[in-house]
Design a protein around this motif. Structure first.
Motif, short mmCIF file in Angstrom:
data_model
loop_
_atom_site.label_atom_id
_atom_site.label_comp_id
_atom_site.label_asym_id
_atom_site.label_seq_id
_atom_site.Cartn_x
_atom_site.Cartn_y
_atom_site.Cartn_z
N VAL A 214 0.64 -1.18 -0.01
CA VAL A 214 0.04 0.02 -0.01
C VAL A 214 0.90 1.09 0.07
O VAL A 214 1.72 1.20 0.63
CB VAL A 214 -0.92 -0.17 1.38
CG1 VAL A 214 -0.35 0.12 2.59
CG2 VAL A 214 -2.17 1.20 1.09
N ASN A 215 0.22 2.32 -0.68
CA ASN A 215 1.03 3.61 -0.59
C ASN A 215 0.47 4.66 0.31
O ASN A 215 -0.54 4.21 0.94
CB ASN A 215 1.27 4.08 -2.10
CG ASN A 215 -0.22 4.49 -2.66
OD1 ASN A 215 -1.28 4.65 -2.02
ND2 ASN A 215 -0.22 4.65 -3.84
N ASP A 216 0.81 5.98 0.31
CA ASP A 216 0.52 6.70 1.30
C ASP A 216 -1.16 7.22 1.01
O ASP A 216 -1.72 7.98 1.66
CB ASP A 216 1.28 8.10 1.15
CG ASP A 216 1.29 8.72 -0.09
OD1 ASP A 216 1.40 8.00 -1.20
OD2 ASP A 216 1.46 9.86 -0.16
N LYS A 217 -1.91 6.84 -0.21
CA LYS A 217 -3.31 7.36 -0.43
C LYS A 217 -3.88 5.92 -0.21
O LYS A 217 -5.10 6.14 -0.50
CB LYS A 217 -3.09 7.49 -2.15
CG LYS A 217 -2.57 8.61 -2.14
CD LYS A 217 -2.17 8.88 -3.98
CE LYS A 217 -1.01 9.86 -4.21
NZ LYS A 217 0.32 9.69 -3.41
N GLY A 218 -3.33 4.90 0.20
CA GLY A 218 -4.38 3.87 0.45
C GLY A 218 -4.42 2.85 -0.70
O GLY A 218 -5.52 1.87 -0.28
N CYS A 219 -3.92 3.06 -1.89
CA CYS A 219 -4.10 2.30 -2.79
C CYS A 219 -2.73 1.36 -3.04
O CYS A 219 -1.74 1.75 -2.49
CB CYS A 219 -4.39 2.92 -4.17
SG CYS A 219 -3.59 4.44 -4.65
N ALA A 220 -2.64 0.58 -4.26
CA ALA A 220 -1.48 -0.27 -4.33
C ALA A 220 -0.40 0.72 -4.77
O ALA A 220 -0.53 1.63 -5.47
CB ALA A 220 -1.89 -1.07 -5.46
N PHE A 221 0.71 0.55 -4.28
CA PHE A 221 1.95 1.28 -4.83
C PHE A 221 2.38 0.71 -5.95
O PHE A 221 2.42 -0.45 -6.51
CB PHE A 221 3.07 0.58 -3.79
CG PHE A 221 4.50 1.29 -3.87
CD1 PHE A 221 4.65 2.62 -3.87
CD2 PHE A 221 5.45 0.44 -4.24
CE1 PHE A 221 5.85 3.14 -4.22
CE2 PHE A 221 6.63 1.13 -4.33
CZ PHE A 221 7.09 2.45 -4.41
N GLY A 222 2.78 1.95 -6.84
CA GLY A 222 3.08 1.69 -8.38
C GLY A 222 4.26 0.83 -8.52
O GLY A 222 4.17 0.06 -9.45
N GLY A 223 5.26 0.86 -7.43
CA GLY A 223 6.48 -0.07 -7.88
C GLY A 223 5.95 -1.50 -7.56
O GLY A 223 6.51 -2.40 -8.08
N SER A 224 4.79 -1.86 -6.56
CA SER A 224 4.47 -2.89 -6.40
C SER A 224 3.83 -3.75 -7.56
O SER A 224 3.87 -4.71 -8.19
CB SER A 224 3.65 -3.17 -5.07
OG SER A 224 4.53 -3.00 -4.26
N LEU A 225 2.74 -2.70 -8.10
CA LEU A 225 2.10 -3.16 -9.32
C LEU A 225 3.03 -3.47 -10.66
O LEU A 225 2.86 -4.78 -11.29
CB LEU A 225 1.28 -1.93 -9.73
CG LEU A 225 0.12 -1.45 -8.88
CD1 LEU A 225 -0.53 -0.07 -9.30
CD2 LEU A 225 -0.94 -2.55 -8.90
N THR A 226 4.20 -2.62 -10.77
CA THR A 226 4.96 -2.99 -11.93
C THR A 226 5.85 -4.36 -11.72
O THR A 226 6.16 -5.31 -12.54
CB THR A 226 6.02 -1.98 -12.09
OG1 THR A 226 5.19 -0.71 -12.16
CG2 THR A 226 7.06 -2.02 -13.12
#
Length: 153
Positions: free
Chosen positions: A45-57
């Motif tokens: 999770v990122n600071d906005k409560g959604c999936a971290f872009g680096g994790s998605l990639t």
């Protein structure tokens, strides 16, 4: 998931990598044409409560890498597989667990990829992957070129 694919040497190798362990990645599905990896949102999770872009990639890249690696190994080839280049598109935030599905890009066949490796000890493959939210909305896409090389040992 406890299937024969779960104990595949490629999956075992993948799941022992420290960054992969931190993401809490797991095999979510495999057939001859696609491979699915999943990871909980809570570990990505990122600071906005959604999936971290680096994790998605990372999840999409690893799903494509694992599928290509498994297909080569299952064909009897020892290969080191590397991502050569890639492109990612973020289309919508993901507020749920990560589920990436990877496949060989249209216009190629597994026979072409495997035959090239058998003949030359190297091969290239264009791989695709995507992550959708639980409602089926496409959140991000991955397109990458991978190279497989015979080990140098």
């Amino acid at each position: 998931m406890d299937t024969p694919a779960s104990s595949h040497p490629v999956i075992t190798r993948l799941l022992t990598m420290p960054p992969v362990q931190a993401m809490q990645l797991r095999l979510a599905g495999f057939d001859a044409d696609t491979l699915c990896l999943a990871a909980p949102l809570a570990a990505n999770v990122n600071d906005k409560g959604c999936a971290f872009g680096g994790s998605l990639t990372s999840v999409m890249t690893l799903a494509a890498w694992a599928l290509l690696s498994m297909r080569l190994e299952d064909a009897g080839h020892r290969a080191d597989v590397y991502v050569q280049d890639s492109s990612v598109r973020y289309l919508a935030p993901l507020y749920g667990d990560l589920h990436a599905r990877a496949w060989l890009e249209d216009g190629q066949t597994w026979n072409e990829v495997l035959d090239a490796f058998a003949a030359k000890g190297k091969s290239r493959a264009r791989m695709e992957a995507e992550i959708r939210d639980p409602a089926g909305t496409l959140c991000c896409t991955f397109s990458g070129r991978f190279v497989a090389l015979a080990p140098r040992d």
